[in-house]
Design an enzyme around this catalytic site. Structure first.
Site, mmCIF file in Angstrom:
data_model
loop_
_atom_site.group_PDB
_atom_site.id
_atom_site.type_symbol
_atom_site.label_atom_id
_atom_site.label_comp_id
_atom_site.label_asym_id
_atom_site.label_seq_id
_atom_site.Cartn_x
_atom_site.Cartn_y
_atom_site.Cartn_z
ATOM 1 N N LEU A 336 35.622 32.675 33.947
ATOM 2 C CA LEU A 336 36.517 31.529 33.927
ATOM 3 C C LEU A 336 37.068 31.245 35.309
ATOM 4 O O LEU A 336 37.485 30.137 35.610
ATOM 5 C CB LEU A 336 37.679 31.795 32.967
ATOM 6 C CG LEU A 336 37.310 31.934 31.493
ATOM 7 C CD1 LEU A 336 38.467 32.541 30.714
ATOM 8 C CD2 LEU A 336 36.923 30.592 30.922
ATOM 9 N N GLY A 337 37.093 32.262 36.124
ATOM 10 C CA GLY A 337 37.631 32.038 37.455
ATOM 11 C C GLY A 337 37.886 33.353 38.149
ATOM 12 O O GLY A 337 37.756 34.426 37.548
ATOM 13 N N GLY A 339 40.777 35.251 40.495
ATOM 14 C CA GLY A 339 42.169 35.083 40.897
ATOM 15 C C GLY A 339 42.610 36.228 41.782
ATOM 16 O O GLY A 339 41.821 37.092 42.154
ATOM 17 N N GLY A 340 43.863 36.193 42.103
ATOM 18 C CA GLY A 340 44.401 37.157 43.038
ATOM 19 C C GLY A 340 44.295 38.585 42.561
ATOM 20 O O GLY A 340 44.171 39.512 43.352
ATOM 21 N N PHE A 341 44.343 38.778 41.271
ATOM 22 C CA PHE A 341 44.325 40.139 40.766
ATOM 23 C C PHE A 341 42.953 40.528 40.239
ATOM 24 O O PHE A 341 42.766 41.635 39.764
ATOM 25 C CB PHE A 341 45.365 40.320 39.670
ATOM 26 C CG PHE A 341 46.767 40.168 40.175
ATOM 27 C CD1 PHE A 341 47.395 41.213 40.827
ATOM 28 C CD2 PHE A 341 47.446 38.984 40.013
ATOM 29 C CE1 PHE A 341 48.685 41.076 41.304
ATOM 30 C CE2 PHE A 341 48.738 38.834 40.491
ATOM 31 C CZ PHE A 341 49.362 39.881 41.133
ATOM 32 N N GLY A 342 42.015 39.608 40.279
ATOM 33 C CA GLY A 342 40.677 39.935 39.807
ATOM 34 C C GLY A 342 40.059 38.778 39.055
ATOM 35 O O GLY A 342 40.685 37.744 38.848
ATOM 36 N N VAL A 344 38.380 36.673 35.923
ATOM 37 C CA VAL A 344 38.720 36.467 34.521
ATOM 38 C C VAL A 344 37.501 35.949 33.771
ATOM 39 O O VAL A 344 36.801 35.064 34.257
ATOM 40 C CB VAL A 344 39.867 35.452 34.365
ATOM 41 C CG1 VAL A 344 40.261 35.330 32.906
ATOM 42 C CG2 VAL A 344 41.050 35.874 35.191
ATOM 43 N N LYS A 358 40.626 40.030 31.931
ATOM 44 C CA LYS A 358 40.844 40.057 33.379
ATOM 45 C C LYS A 358 40.524 41.435 33.938
ATOM 46 O O LYS A 358 41.138 42.430 33.556
ATOM 47 C CB LYS A 358 42.305 39.692 33.677
ATOM 48 C CG LYS A 358 42.627 39.778 35.161
ATOM 49 C CD LYS A 358 44.016 39.252 35.480
ATOM 50 C CE LYS A 358 44.067 37.774 35.336
ATOM 51 N NZ LYS A 358 44.808 37.088 36.394
ATOM 52 N N ASP A 455 54.871 34.926 41.767
ATOM 53 C CA ASP A 455 53.722 34.092 42.139
ATOM 54 C C ASP A 455 53.628 32.873 41.226
ATOM 55 O O ASP A 455 52.574 32.572 40.673
ATOM 56 C CB ASP A 455 52.440 34.929 42.081
ATOM 57 C CG ASP A 455 51.319 34.307 42.914
ATOM 58 O OD1 ASP A 455 51.603 33.373 43.703
ATOM 59 O OD2 ASP A 455 50.164 34.735 42.781
#
Ligand SMILES: *[C@@H]1O[C@H](CO)[C@@H](O)[C@H](O)[C@H]1NC(C)=O
Ligand SMILES: *[C@@H]1O[C@H](CO)[C@@H](O)[C@H](O)[C@H]1NC(C)=O
Ligand SMILES: *[C@@H]1O[C@H](CO)[C@@H](O)[C@H](O)[C@H]1NC(C)=O
Ligand SMILES: *[C@@H]1O[C@H](CO)[C@@H](O)[C@H](O)[C@H]1NC(C)=O
Ligand SMILES: *[C@@H]1O[C@H](CO)[C@@H](O)[C@H](O)[C@H]1NC(C)=O
Ligand SMILES: *[C@@H]1O[C@H](CO)[C@@H](O)[C@H](O)[C@H]1NC(C)=O
Ligand SMILES: *[C@@H]1O[C@H](CO)[C@@H](O)[C@H](O)[C@H]1NC(C)=O
Length: 649
Positions: A336-337, A339-342, A344, A358, A455
């Site tokens: 799905l995308g 992101g900053g933490f990993g 998804v 995630k 954030d």
């Protein structure tokens, strides 16, 4: 550990019967509607002693309400090491006989929790609860809920809504100040008209003034969403609120709550808020903006069935192999995308449930290994309709995976800046602004520990099927090693959204979230990215532009050109932008708390007392790559900001 929660789900069927019979006043109907009930997930250790104690406390409770005519009672019993704490409360408008009758029904019906070490049952007229641990000071608990009637008020919808809203807001503020924490009020909808709004509010007598207020605030925020429907109830572990256009108590039970609204000091802004709230001015203002806020909310089921400390449900521990299968081996197709933490992924579990998975990239950190489970447990107990639910987790070797509820509509940035640009109307934007404020207020002030998001940005605000906002990624910043907490070593925030004191000095407080929220607020109104400079903007970023337009009184210039000008009102836009600017003030101390923002949004006349002061303009070197937003998505900007201070002009 998977805890099974047994819950007797609220009887919606019964509810509709009650509605059509309109029989809410008569005696036994006090126990007709079960608002919430449930059994603890844990078993009592010594069942015989436990039940003997339960019986002893019930006898004690009944004695107090019957012989001593009390409306509130607690009792405890101990044999050996087996403890039982019980509490009963009936609404103060009930007669002694009705109260005892409600107790008798409750104490019979509550006895089907088999081996559980706790149980509760909430009726319209009373509630009964027992636990093996002391719970008397509990007020706000996850699982609090509302039950809205599905009929619209008979007379004047907008007026009913306005009057109801004011009444509930006043009740929220007055009840904690009233001895015994109970108030019943009645307000005529139109002068001389036949219909009225009847409302009550009540806290447990073991609450304190401040915990009662906290409970009332949650109750009020939830309950007012039932308006303009003809009735609604909000319940929580330590308080109860209810309104209806149909009388459910005698007129002589009502008190004048306005005398409680102006008490207290006069210098702080809460006093101002309280004072103005008490005034008639509010009604007038509310009337003005309610026109565009109608047509909402019908058929609403209670939001949660779990209420009380012993009901805290642990996160599900998912099997790595199951998640691997659910996401087709974490395939790109399911991604799905990032992101900053990993990254998804969309996952479909064996039972058909669609989730967002995630895969965390947190680097090696011993802190995380130790804290992961407890943090996940904490985050998974955060339940609020404006926060994305964390369903569970999975740890395998170095892998840390979080499983969230899936949001089909993805994130707010898509609706503002990307493929769905321009598709949100004014009302939807207002609802997103308000819902996001509520979610943050919950994280900061209502959950039992304060969680600072760090954030907040449009890609972290997901939208559900009804375009209601849900904040994603809260609590994750807590998993970062401490030294990543601010700019000197790479900070948790995102360029363009981060409060100056946090970006530069690493000073972190809830007010840093308030700032980021203010930026998101401006983005929602303007449809412009905070870091974007439009050709005719003199090189000024959104915040600078907003401030300049505010100073010149040209607020309407900021509004997204995609919006239909007939959709909004100029004065209203001005107030909204002023609230956003209150949030982005340079001094963190001057920014409102998120619960204050919620109140300001709902009663914008108050903003007149609180003129925003100038923000600090942080100049950034914007060679940034905007992160991809994700479905439970976070994104980081890889920009290395050369932030220079000070600015302003
Ligand atoms: C407690 O009271 C219930 C109902 O009155 C009764 O059925 C039960 O046997 C009692 N239990 C004990 C342990 O006294
Ligand atoms: C309360 O009333 C019940 C029955 O009416 C009686 O058995 C009991 O002794 C009374 N208790 C007290 C403390 O008066
Ligand atoms: C409690 O009683 C209700 C109906 O009276 C029933 O639906 C529910 O399953 C029972 N719960 C337990 C734990 O026995
Ligand atoms: C609690 O007791 C019930 C019945 O006695 C049993 O079925 C259940 O497995 C027990 N639960 C736990 C968590 O021990
Ligand atoms: C309210 O809900 C009941 C049952 O769900 C339904 O039969 C009834 O038509 C609804 N009333 C309105 C006004 O929607
Ligand atoms: C109130 O709502 C009803 C049903 O939604 C509608 O028919 C009626 O016109 C509304 N009345 C006013 C005064 O807005
Ligand atoms: C309130 O009114 C009811 C009848 O409607 C009456 O029975 C009761 O005594 C009154 N209570 C008070 C405190 O006046």
């Amino acid at each position: 550990m998977v805890l099974q929660v047994k819950v007797v789900v609220t009887t919606l069927v019964c509810w509709s019967i009650i509605i059509s019979y309109d029989c809410v006043v008569v005696g036994d109907s006090q126990t007709r509607i079960v608002l919430n009930s449930g059994c603890s997930s844990y078993n009592a250790s010594n069942l015989n002693s436990f039940y003997a104690n339960v019986n002893a406390t019930f006898l004690d409770l009944r004695n107090q309400i019957s012989n001593q005519s009390k409306h509130f009672a607690t009792a405890q019993a101990a044999t050996g090491d087996v403890l039982v704490y019980s509490m009963f409360q009936c609404r103060n408008y009930l007669s002694r006989n009705d109260c005892v009758a409600c107790f008798d029904t409750a104490s019979t019906k509550i006895r089907n929790c088999s081996a559980s070490n706790g149980a509760r049952l909430i009726y319209d007229g009373c509630f009964l609860r027992y636990e093996s641990e002391r719970f008397y000071d509990q007020t706000n608990q996850p699982g609090n809920g509302i039950l809205c009637g599905n009929k619209t008020a008979k007379e004047g919808n907008a007026t009913f809504e306005t009057i109801g809203q004011t009444l509930l807001m006043n009740l929220q503020l007055a009840t904690p100040k009233i001895k015994g924490f109970f108030a019943a009020t009645k307000t005529q909808v139109t002068p001389g008209g036949s219909s009225a709004v009847y409302a009550i509010a009540q806290c447990v007598e073991t609450a304190t003034e401040s915990s009662c207020l906290a409970c009332m605030t949650v109750g009020y925020n939830n309950l007012q969403t039932c308006l303009p429907n003809a009735d609604g109830r909000a319940y929580d572990a330590g308080c109860f609120m209810r309104y209806s256009e149909t009388p459910f108590f005698a007129d002589n039970q009502t008190i004048d709550i306005t005398t409680y609204l102006n008490q207290g000091g006069s210098s702080n802004k809460w006093a101002i808020i309280g004072g103005v709230v008490g005034g008639v001015a509010l009604v007038v203002i509310l009337l003005a903006f309610l026109a565009w806020r109608q047509s909402r909310k019908s058929k609403r089921a209670p939001r949660g069935n779990i209420l009380g400390a012993t009901e805290l449900q642990g996160p599900v521990n998912y099997k790595y192999s199951d998640l691997k299968a659910a996401t087709k081996n974490f395939s790109d197709e399911n991604k799905l995308g990032e992101g900053g933490f990993g990254d998804v992924y969309k996952g479909t579990l064996k039972n058909g449930k669609v989730v967002a998975v995630k895969k965390l990239v947190l680097g090696k950190s011993s802190k995380m290994d130790n804290d992961f489970e407890s943090e996940v447990k904490l985050i998974s107990n955060v339940h609020h309709r404006n926060l994305v639910r964390l369903l569970g987790c999975c740890s395998k070797n170095q892998e840390r995976i979080l499983v969230y509820e899936y949001m089909a509509n993805s994130s707010l940035d898509k609706f503002l800046f990307s493929n769905k640009q321009g598709s949100l109307n004014w009302k939807q934007r207002y609802d997103i602004i308000l819902g996001t404020a509520r979610g943050l207020a919950y994280l900061h002030e209502e959950f039992h520990i304060s969680i600072i998001h760090r954030d907040i940005k449009t890609s972290n605000i997901l939208l559900d099927d009804n375009l209601h906002p849900k904040i994603a990624d809260f609590g994750l910043a807590r998993l970062l090693p401490g030294d990543r907490s601010h700019l000197s070593t790479g900070f948790a925030g995102t360029l363009g959204y981060t409060a100056p004191e946090y970006a530069i000095h690493g000073q972190l407080s809830e007010k840093a979230d308030t700032y980021s929220y203010g930026i998101v607020f401006l983005e929602i109104i303007s449809g412009q990215k905070s870091t974007e400079v439009k050709p005719d903007d003199d090189g000024e970023y959104l915040l600078q532009k907003a401030w300049k337009l505010h100073e010149r009184g040209m607020h309407l210039e900021l509004v997204d050109k995609e919006l239909d000008p007939n959709d909004y009102d100029g004065e209203e836009v001005k107030k909204m932008i002023e609230i956003a600017l209150l949030c982005t003030q340079a001094s963190a101390g001057m920014r409102p708390t998120m619960s204050e923002v919620v109140i300001l949004l709902q009663s914008r006349s108050l903003v007149e007392h609180l003129q925003p002061t100038m923000p600090v303009f942080v100049e950034t070197n914007l060679k940034s790559r905007e992160g991809h937003s994700t479905s439970t998505g976070s994104s980081t900007s890889n920009a290395t900001a050369s932030i220079s201070l000070p600015s302003g002009r």
